[in-house]
Motif scaffolding. Structure first.
Motif, PDB file in Angstrom:
ATOM      1  N   GLY A   7       6.417 -39.671  38.669  1.00 28.92           N
ATOM      2  CA  GLY A   7       6.289 -38.268  38.397  1.00 28.92           C
ATOM      3  C   GLY A   7       7.019 -37.702  37.348  1.00 28.92           C
ATOM      4  N   THR A   9       9.330 -37.238  35.513  1.00 28.51           N
ATOM      5  CA  THR A   9       9.112 -36.692  34.015  1.00 28.51           C
ATOM      6  C   THR A   9       7.984 -35.953  32.748  1.00 28.51           C
ATOM      7  OG1 THR A   9       7.719 -38.511  32.210  1.00 28.51           O
ATOM      8  CG2 THR A   9       9.932 -39.160  32.555  1.00 28.51           C
ATOM      9  N   GLY A  10       6.946 -35.098  34.171  1.00 22.27           N
ATOM     10  CA  GLY A  10       5.949 -33.846  34.482  1.00 22.27           C
ATOM     11  C   GLY A  10       6.287 -32.853  34.608  1.00 22.27           C
ATOM     12  N   MET A  11       5.987 -31.799  34.495  1.00 22.42           N
ATOM     13  CA  MET A  11       6.547 -30.140  34.526  1.00 22.42           C
ATOM     14  C   MET A  11       6.473 -30.001  35.645  1.00 22.42           C
ATOM     15  SD  MET A  11       4.508 -26.728  33.787  1.00 22.42           S
ATOM     16  CE  MET A  11       3.568 -26.459  35.394  1.00 22.42           C
ATOM     17  N   VAL A  12       5.457 -30.771  36.980  1.00 19.17           N
ATOM     18  CA  VAL A  12       5.690 -30.726  37.910  1.00 19.17           C
ATOM     19  C   VAL A  12       6.602 -31.631  38.789  1.00 19.17           C
ATOM     20  CG1 VAL A  12       4.863 -31.112  40.201  1.00 19.17           C
ATOM     21  CG2 VAL A  12       3.505 -30.171  38.868  1.00 19.17           C
ATOM     22  N   ARG A  34       6.494 -44.788  33.573  1.00 20.26           N
ATOM     23  CA  ARG A  34       6.926 -46.098  32.786  1.00 20.26           C
ATOM     24  C   ARG A  34       7.947 -45.603  31.189  1.00 20.26           C
ATOM     25  NH1 ARG A  34       1.693 -43.750  29.791  1.00 20.26           N
ATOM     26  NH2 ARG A  34       2.078 -41.718  29.814  1.00 20.26           N
ATOM     27  N   ARG A  35       9.351 -44.027  31.135  1.00 21.90           N
ATOM     28  CA  ARG A  35      10.187 -43.943  30.699  1.00 21.90           C
ATOM     29  C   ARG A  35      10.933 -43.374  31.513  1.00 21.90           C
ATOM     30  NH1 ARG A  35       9.671 -38.776  28.439  1.00 21.90           N
ATOM     31  NH2 ARG A  35       7.474 -37.664  29.028  1.00 21.90           N
ATOM     32  N   CYS A  71       4.123 -36.934  42.017  1.00 22.45           N
ATOM     33  CA  CYS A  71       3.577 -35.784  41.219  1.00 22.45           C
ATOM     34  C   CYS A  71       2.710 -37.109  39.785  1.00 22.45           C
ATOM     35  CB  CYS A  71       4.766 -35.353  40.380  1.00 22.45           C
ATOM     36  SG  CYS A  71       5.403 -35.249  41.970  1.00 22.45           S
ATOM     37  N   GLY A  73       0.117 -37.342  36.768  1.00 18.67           N
ATOM     38  CA  GLY A  73      -1.725 -37.130  37.284  1.00 18.67           C
ATOM     39  C   GLY A  73      -1.728 -36.959  35.892  1.00 18.67           C
ATOM     40  N   VAL A 111       0.096 -34.750  45.177  1.00 13.80           N
ATOM     41  CA  VAL A 111      -0.297 -33.474  44.553  1.00 13.80           C
ATOM     42  C   VAL A 111      -1.534 -33.145  43.483  1.00 13.80           C
ATOM     43  CG1 VAL A 111       0.500 -31.612  41.933  1.00 13.80           C
ATOM     44  CG2 VAL A 111       1.971 -32.987  43.667  1.00 13.80           C
ATOM     45  N   SER A 112      -2.960 -32.974  43.858  1.00 16.74           N
ATOM     46  CA  SER A 112      -4.221 -32.439  43.391  1.00 16.74           C
ATOM     47  C   SER A 112      -3.848 -31.299  42.975  1.00 16.74           C
ATOM     48  CB  SER A 112      -4.773 -32.893  45.058  1.00 16.74           C
ATOM     49  OG  SER A 112      -5.252 -32.461  45.570  1.00 16.74           O
ATOM     50  N   LYS A 130     -10.484 -36.281  42.294  1.00 17.31           N
ATOM     51  CA  LYS A 130      -9.297 -35.777  43.499  1.00 17.31           C
ATOM     52  C   LYS A 130      -9.535 -36.049  44.403  1.00 17.31           C
ATOM     53  CE  LYS A 130      -5.983 -34.056  40.665  1.00 17.31           C
ATOM     54  NZ  LYS A 130      -4.158 -34.970  40.249  1.00 17.31           N
ATOM     55  N   PRO A 150      -1.854 -27.439  44.383  1.00 17.01           N
ATOM     56  CA  PRO A 150      -1.440 -26.109  43.889  1.00 17.01           C
ATOM     57  C   PRO A 150      -2.258 -25.264  43.115  1.00 17.01           C
ATOM     58  CG  PRO A 150      -0.336 -27.921  43.236  1.00 17.01           C
ATOM     59  CD  PRO A 150      -1.042 -28.688  43.655  1.00 17.01           C
ATOM     60  N   GLY A 151      -2.737 -23.493  42.938  1.00 18.12           N
ATOM     61  CA  GLY A 151      -3.502 -23.294  41.548  1.00 18.12           C
ATOM     62  C   GLY A 151      -2.130 -23.574  40.380  1.00 18.12           C
ATOM     63  N   LYS A 162       4.382 -30.992  29.367  1.00 23.77           N
ATOM     64  CA  LYS A 162       4.531 -31.805  28.319  1.00 23.77           C
ATOM     65  C   LYS A 162       4.019 -31.770  26.834  1.00 23.77           C
ATOM     66  CE  LYS A 162       3.656 -35.886  29.184  1.00 23.77           C
ATOM     67  NZ  LYS A 162       3.438 -37.477  29.894  1.00 23.77           N
ATOM     68  N   TYR A 170       2.096 -21.418  28.576  1.00 20.19           N
ATOM     69  CA  TYR A 170       2.600 -20.975  29.296  1.00 20.19           C
ATOM     70  C   TYR A 170       3.644 -19.739  28.748  1.00 20.19           C
ATOM     71  CZ  TYR A 170       1.931 -24.520  33.606  1.00 20.19           C
ATOM     72  OH  TYR A 170       1.059 -24.372  34.449  1.00 20.19           O
TER      73      TYR A 170
HETATM   74  N1  NAP Z   1       0.891 -28.367  35.906  1.00 19.63           N
HETATM   75  C1  NAP Z   1      -0.172 -27.139  37.004  1.00 19.63           C
HETATM   76  O1  NAP Z   1      -0.012 -26.340  36.536  1.00 19.63           O
HETATM   77  C2  NAP Z   1      -0.621 -28.255  38.301  1.00 19.63           C
HETATM   78  C3  NAP Z   1      -1.781 -27.404  38.512  1.00 19.63           C
HETATM   79  C4  NAP Z   1      -2.387 -28.115  39.909  1.00 19.63           C
HETATM   80  C5  NAP Z   1      -1.997 -29.212  39.390  1.00 19.63           C
HETATM   81  N2  NAP Z   1      -1.521 -30.155  38.482  1.00 19.63           N
HETATM   82  C6  NAP Z   1      -1.201 -31.137  39.323  1.00 19.63           C
HETATM   83  O2  NAP Z   1      -0.170 -32.153  38.966  1.00 19.63           O
HETATM   84  C7  NAP Z   1      -0.084 -33.773  38.489  1.00 19.63           C
HETATM   85  C8  NAP Z   1       1.245 -33.114  38.210  1.00 19.63           C
HETATM   86  O3  NAP Z   1       0.931 -32.226  36.549  1.00 19.63           O
HETATM   87  P1  NAP Z   1       2.094 -31.663  35.292  1.00 19.63           P
HETATM   88  O4  NAP Z   1       1.552 -30.765  34.870  1.00 19.63           O
HETATM   89  O5  NAP Z   1       3.630 -31.582  35.642  1.00 19.63           O
HETATM   90  O6  NAP Z   1       1.342 -33.369  34.736  1.00 19.63           O
HETATM   91  P2  NAP Z   1       2.173 -33.600  32.765  1.00 19.63           P
HETATM   92  O7  NAP Z   1       3.680 -32.586  32.981  1.00 19.63           O
HETATM   93  O8  NAP Z   1       1.463 -34.308  31.901  1.00 19.63           O
HETATM   94  O9  NAP Z   1       3.245 -35.103  34.095  1.00 19.63           O
HETATM   95  C9  NAP Z   1       2.220 -36.189  34.153  1.00 19.63           C
HETATM   96  C10 NAP Z   1       3.270 -37.012  34.723  1.00 19.63           C
HETATM   97  O10 NAP Z   1       2.326 -38.072  35.276  1.00 19.63           O
HETATM   98  C11 NAP Z   1       3.059 -39.562  34.627  1.00 19.63           C
HETATM   99  N3  NAP Z   1       1.892 -39.818  33.620  1.00 19.63           N
HETATM  100  C12 NAP Z   1       0.745 -39.899  32.829  1.00 19.63           C
HETATM  101  N4  NAP Z   1      -0.427 -40.724  33.098  1.00 19.63           N
HETATM  102  C13 NAP Z   1      -0.256 -42.003  32.522  1.00 19.63           C
HETATM  103  C14 NAP Z   1       0.226 -43.291  32.864  1.00 19.63           C
HETATM  104  N5  NAP Z   1      -0.885 -43.186  32.357  1.00 19.63           N
HETATM  105  N6  NAP Z   1       1.236 -43.905  33.175  1.00 19.63           N
HETATM  106  C15 NAP Z   1       1.717 -43.731  34.185  1.00 19.63           C
HETATM  107  N7  NAP Z   1       2.228 -42.589  34.089  1.00 19.63           N
HETATM  108  C16 NAP Z   1       1.953 -41.192  33.832  1.00 19.63           C
HETATM  109  C17 NAP Z   1       3.775 -38.998  33.083  1.00 19.63           C
HETATM  110  O11 NAP Z   1       4.076 -39.808  32.323  1.00 19.63           O
HETATM  111  P3  NAP Z   1       4.780 -39.883  31.175  1.00 19.63           P
HETATM  112  O12 NAP Z   1       5.920 -38.750  30.484  1.00 19.63           O
HETATM  113  O13 NAP Z   1       5.282 -41.426  30.557  1.00 19.63           O
HETATM  114  O14 NAP Z   1       3.067 -39.346  30.274  1.00 19.63           O
HETATM  115  C18 NAP Z   1       4.509 -37.532  33.700  1.00 19.63           C
HETATM  116  O15 NAP Z   1       5.055 -37.861  34.364  1.00 19.63           O
HETATM  117  C19 NAP Z   1      -1.559 -33.929  38.488  1.00 19.63           C
HETATM  118  O16 NAP Z   1      -2.390 -34.455  38.834  1.00 19.63           O
HETATM  119  C20 NAP Z   1      -1.774 -32.305  38.005  1.00 19.63           C
HETATM  120  O17 NAP Z   1      -3.534 -32.754  37.992  1.00 19.63           O
HETATM  121  C21 NAP Z   1      -0.136 -29.475  38.164  1.00 19.63           C
END
Ligand code: NAP
Length: 223
Positions: A7, A9-12, A34-35, A71, A73, A111-112, A130, A150-151, A162, A170
């Motif tokens: 994960g 590439t995602g925010m966390v 995947r990237r 990370c 999700g 991370v849930s 979750k 986390p909240g 993303k 945000y």
């Molecule tokens: N952001 C928050 O405030 C927050 C708070 C509490 C919990 N969380 C939890 O923390 C986790 C990460 O959150 P985030 O905010 O970082 O999410 P995000 O920015 O949307 O990033 C999601 C990550 O998961 C990957 N991913 C998603 N779908 C996929 C798939 N089908 N196949 C392969 N990879 C995939 C994405 O890869 P690509 O770049 O390739 O799409 C990216 O690296 C989640 O489980 C979320 O529920 C987040």
């Protein structure tokens, strides 16, 4: 410590990757996505993988690691229960089962999110899935597994949500972070703290298997 990161590439994940790159406790990071994460660093190696339901093609490369920071999700918004379960539960367990086979001394951190339903019987679909995922991870034969719940997470050091709509959210809420932290410290953390807490928990463990924001913040300060 040798770390596998999902994960990035995602925010966390961006925040966790940044802390791993800066930490003297982490020697190697293998990012699987995947990237590419778009970072160049001597400690970082990346594997581009497309089928997250099956890691057999890269399994040989996944041995000899001390920790996995998971990370990857998705938000359940607009997703069917089946699609959400496939990404949240099936992808996570597919990776975790492969890693547990190859790394019996591994600490796995998932991370849930706050509100996760450990009973798996509540009304809220994402919380049930979750919870089901956490419960299954806790049964795997890792050295240890920890569930981070986390909240609100404030992105720091360039970590970016993303989607456009989340970036807008945000942009509005971000400046209020000091107020939120003062009013509801138990429910807020930062990408920096999540990353530091993961490293510290992988290194030294934690008193409980499930860590809410306040526990994440406490683990973050222990380094
Ligand atoms: N952001 C928050 O405030 C927050 C708070 C509490 C919990 N969380 C939890 O923390 C986790 C990460 O959150 P985030 O905010 O970082 O999410 P995000 O920015 O949307 O990033 C999601 C990550 O998961 C990957 N991913 C998603 N779908 C996929 C798939 N089908 N196949 C392969 N990879 C995939 C994405 O890869 P690509 O770049 O390739 O799409 C990216 O690296 C989640 O489980 C979320 O529920 C987040």
């Amino acid at each position: 410590m040798k770390v596998i990161l999902f994960g990035a590439t995602g925010m966390v994940g961006q925040g966790v990757l940044q802390e791993c790159l800066e930490s003297g406790e982490v020697d190697t990071i293998l990012s699987i996505g995947r990237r590419p994460a778009g970072r160049q660093h001597p400690k970082l190696r990346e594997i581009a993988h497309q089928d997250f339901a099956d890691f057999s093609a890269i399994e040989e490369q996944l041995a000899g690691f001390d920790a996995c920071f998971f990370c990857l999700g998705v938000s359940s918004l607009g997703m069917s229960a089946g699609d959400y379960e496939r990404v949240t539960h099936d992808f996570t367990l597919s990776a975790a089962r492969t890693l547990a086979r190859r790394n019996p001394k591994m600490t796995f951190i998932y991370v849930s999110g706050t509100g996760t339903d450990s009973s798996e019987r509540g009304r809220t679909m994402w919380a049930r899935v979750k919870g089901e995922t956490e419960n299954a991870l806790l049964k795997l034969p890792f050295k240890a597994a920890y569930m981070f719940r986390p909240g609100f997470i404030q992105p720091l050091h360039g970590a970016t949500p993303k989607t456009k709509w989340l970036r807008s959210v945000y942009a509005v809420i971000g400046p209020l972070y000091p107020v939120l932290k003062a009013l509801i410290p138990k429910y807020v953390t930062t990408t920096e703290c999540v990353g530091r807490a993961m490293i510290n928990v992988a290194r030294r463990g934690a008193p409980h298997r499930v860590l809410e924001s306040r526990d994440i913040n406490a683990a973050c300060r222990e380094g």
